[in-house]
Write an enzyme that holds these catalytic residues in place. Sequence first.
Site, PDB file in Angstrom:
ATOM      1  N   ALA A 316       0.843  -1.195   0.000  1.00  0.00           N
ATOM      2  CA  ALA A 316       0.000   0.000   0.000  1.00  0.00           C
ATOM      3  C   ALA A 316       0.880   1.247   0.000  1.00  0.00           C
ATOM      4  O   ALA A 316       1.980   1.249   0.555  1.00  0.00           O
ATOM      5  CB  ALA A 316      -0.903  -0.008   1.226  1.00  0.00           C
ATOM      6  N   ARG A 320       5.963   2.860   5.452  1.00  0.00           N
ATOM      7  CA  ARG A 320       5.821   1.522   6.023  1.00  0.00           C
ATOM      8  C   ARG A 320       5.614   1.616   7.533  1.00  0.00           C
ATOM      9  O   ARG A 320       6.306   2.353   8.236  1.00  0.00           O
ATOM     10  CB  ARG A 320       7.052   0.663   5.740  1.00  0.00           C
ATOM     11  CG  ARG A 320       7.286   0.381   4.266  1.00  0.00           C
ATOM     12  CD  ARG A 320       6.199  -0.557   3.710  1.00  0.00           C
ATOM     13  NE  ARG A 320       6.522  -1.019   2.370  1.00  0.00           N
ATOM     14  CZ  ARG A 320       6.173  -0.393   1.255  1.00  0.00           C
ATOM     15  NH1 ARG A 320       5.497   0.742   1.326  1.00  0.00           N
ATOM     16  NH2 ARG A 320       6.476  -0.887   0.077  1.00  0.00           N
ATOM     17  N   ASP A 372     -13.525   0.582  11.168  1.00  0.00           N
ATOM     18  CA  ASP A 372     -13.865  -0.789  11.559  1.00  0.00           C
ATOM     19  C   ASP A 372     -12.909  -1.739  10.845  1.00  0.00           C
ATOM     20  O   ASP A 372     -12.602  -1.558   9.661  1.00  0.00           O
ATOM     21  CB  ASP A 372     -15.303  -1.094  11.165  1.00  0.00           C
ATOM     22  CG  ASP A 372     -15.860  -2.323  11.861  1.00  0.00           C
ATOM     23  OD1 ASP A 372     -15.209  -2.826  12.793  1.00  0.00           O
ATOM     24  OD2 ASP A 372     -16.957  -2.772  11.472  1.00  0.00           O
TER      25      ASP A 372
END
Length: 569
Positions: A316, A320, A372
Site C-alpha cells: 500500500a 511503512r 472498523d
Amino acid sequence: MQDSLVAKKVAYLILSHFDKSYRWFTRITRGAQERFEQGQWQETLHASKERITIYEQSLSDAVAEIYHLIAVHKKDEQFWQALKKAFAIHLEGHPQFELAETFYNSVIGRLFKHRKIENAMMFVLPSRCFLPGQDRHKVVHSFDTTTTVNEMYTSIFKIYRYNIPFEDYQRDMANLEAALRQRLTTEQLASVHTVEILKPTFFRGKAAYLIGKICMPEESLPFVISLQRSDKRMLFVDALLTDRKDLSVIFGFARSYFMADTQHPAEVAAFLQELLPNKKHFELYMALGHYKHGKTVFYRNFLEHMSSTTDKFEAAPGIRGLVMMVFHLPSYGVVFKIIKDEFAESKKITRDHVKECYKLVKMSDRVGRMADTHEYVNFRFPLNRIDPALIEELKATCASSLTFTEDELIINHLYIERKMTPLNLYLQQETDEDKIKNALNELGLCIKQIAMANIFPGDMLHKNFGITRHGRVIFYDYDEICLMHERNFRDIPKSDDPYALDTLSVAPNDVFPEQFEHFIVGKRKLKDILKALHGDLMTSEYWREVQRKCAKGDVQHFTPYNANVRFTR
C-alpha cells in the site's frame, strides 16, 4: 444410512444454535428503544459490546456440542457434503437464511481451523438467490402523500411512537414541513406518490433515525428523520436528511453498529442498498450489526472482483508501518494488514497486545473516527495475482503468518480495513489552502472525539490517519491505543536549569502533551495551523479534563451529519 441420520441431527443442532443466537441478538436490539427513552447511555455501550460477543459464544456452544455428538475428524467428505445439504433444506423459508448460512460456515471453519474453505462443504456461494421485494411489506411502512405534508407527518408519528413526550411537537412538525418544502421544488413535491420508511427505528448512541425514501416517478430521494432525546427526557426532531451524502456518512465504516430490530435483515439491507447504491452490500450488513455475515458477503464480493480484474496485489502507498505490513489491490477498496514478526526497537509491545488493541476498538464506540476492521483466518490469495516485490517483502516481514502452496498464498491471520488516502500523503500533495486547513481541523477533531470516547490514540503521527473522499479524517493505527485512565498526562517542569530535563523521572505511562506539536505533523506551516485550530491538544489540562469526564461515565454524542441541516430549537 446411519451417517445420513447423524448429518440431519447435526444440521438441526447447528440451526438451533443459530436461532437461539438470533433471539439473543434480537432481545438486546429490541431493548435499544427503552435505553434511548430512559437516557441509559452507559447501558447502551454495554449492550453494543454484549451483542458483539453473542456470536462467538453461540459458535463455541455449537462446536462443543458437535464434538460431543460425533468424532469430527473421522467423518469423510461425503458426511460433510450430506450435512450441508441437510442444513440447506432447513433454510427453506427461514427469514434469516443468509445469516444462518454464515453461522454454518463459522461452525465448519472452527471445526477445520478454516482449512476447508470450499463450496462442497460450506456456503462459499449462497444456497439460493435472494430476490428483494418478496417480504418488503414486512419491513416497510408506506405513507399516503395525497394529503397535506403536515398530515403525512402526523400519520408517520402515529406509527412511530416513543414513551417520552415531544419537547415541542408543533415546532418539530413545522420544521419538518419547512425542510421538505425547501429541499423539493413545487413540481417534485406534487409528483411524490409515496413515502416509504423502514419499520424498525435505527438506534445508535444518543440518536435514533427513521430511514426511508421519497418516491417520485423519475427519482427517489433519502428521507431520514433524525431524533434525539433532551436532558429533560423529551424527544425532539434534530434534522430531516434528504442528501445521499449525509446518509452515507451516517452509515460510515468508522461508526458503531445500529440497533434496528427486524426479523428480515435481507429485505432491510436490500432497501438500504436502494438508498445507498455506492455502498457495498457487506457494509450495510455490518452497519446492522451482522458483522460476521458482512465478512461472508465481503468474501463473496472479493471473489467476484478477482474474477473480473487482472491487476496485482502490491504494498500500500505511504510510509511503512513499524507493526503492520499493509498491502492492497489497486482496483479494490480495502487494505490488508498483517502483524509483522518483529517490531522496531521503539515498539515495546507484543503480537497479542496488538490483537487486544484491535479488539478494544471493535468493542468501543468508534464515534465516526476509528475505522472498523475485520479479522480473517487462513485468507487465500492466488500467487499469480501478487507482485513479486510484495511477496519478497511479506517473506521478510511476516514469514510466520504465511503458507505457500503451489498456486496460493495463505495468510493465517490478517485484518481487512476500508482503503483511505493516508493523511501525510494527502497533505504533501494538496495545494488548496482551504482543504489543507479543513484536513488539519479534522485531524484535531478526530483526536479529540476519540479521546472523548475513552480511547487515547497513542501514536498520533499523521501517517496513522486517513482521509475519506468526503474530507473526513479517520484513525486507523491501533497498536498503541489504551483507555484514557491508563495514561498520566503531565506538564514538562519549568526550570532555568538546561539539564533539568535530563534528570526528569518518567514512568512508562507518562505522557507530555506539550511535545505533541513536534510529531503529529512535520512541517512548521502545518504545525502552526494545527496549533491555531486545536492548541488545547498540546496542554495536559485538556487531557486531564477529558479523563475526568470519562471517569464520570459521560457519554458524548457527535452528530454525524452537517451541522447546517440541524433544526433550531
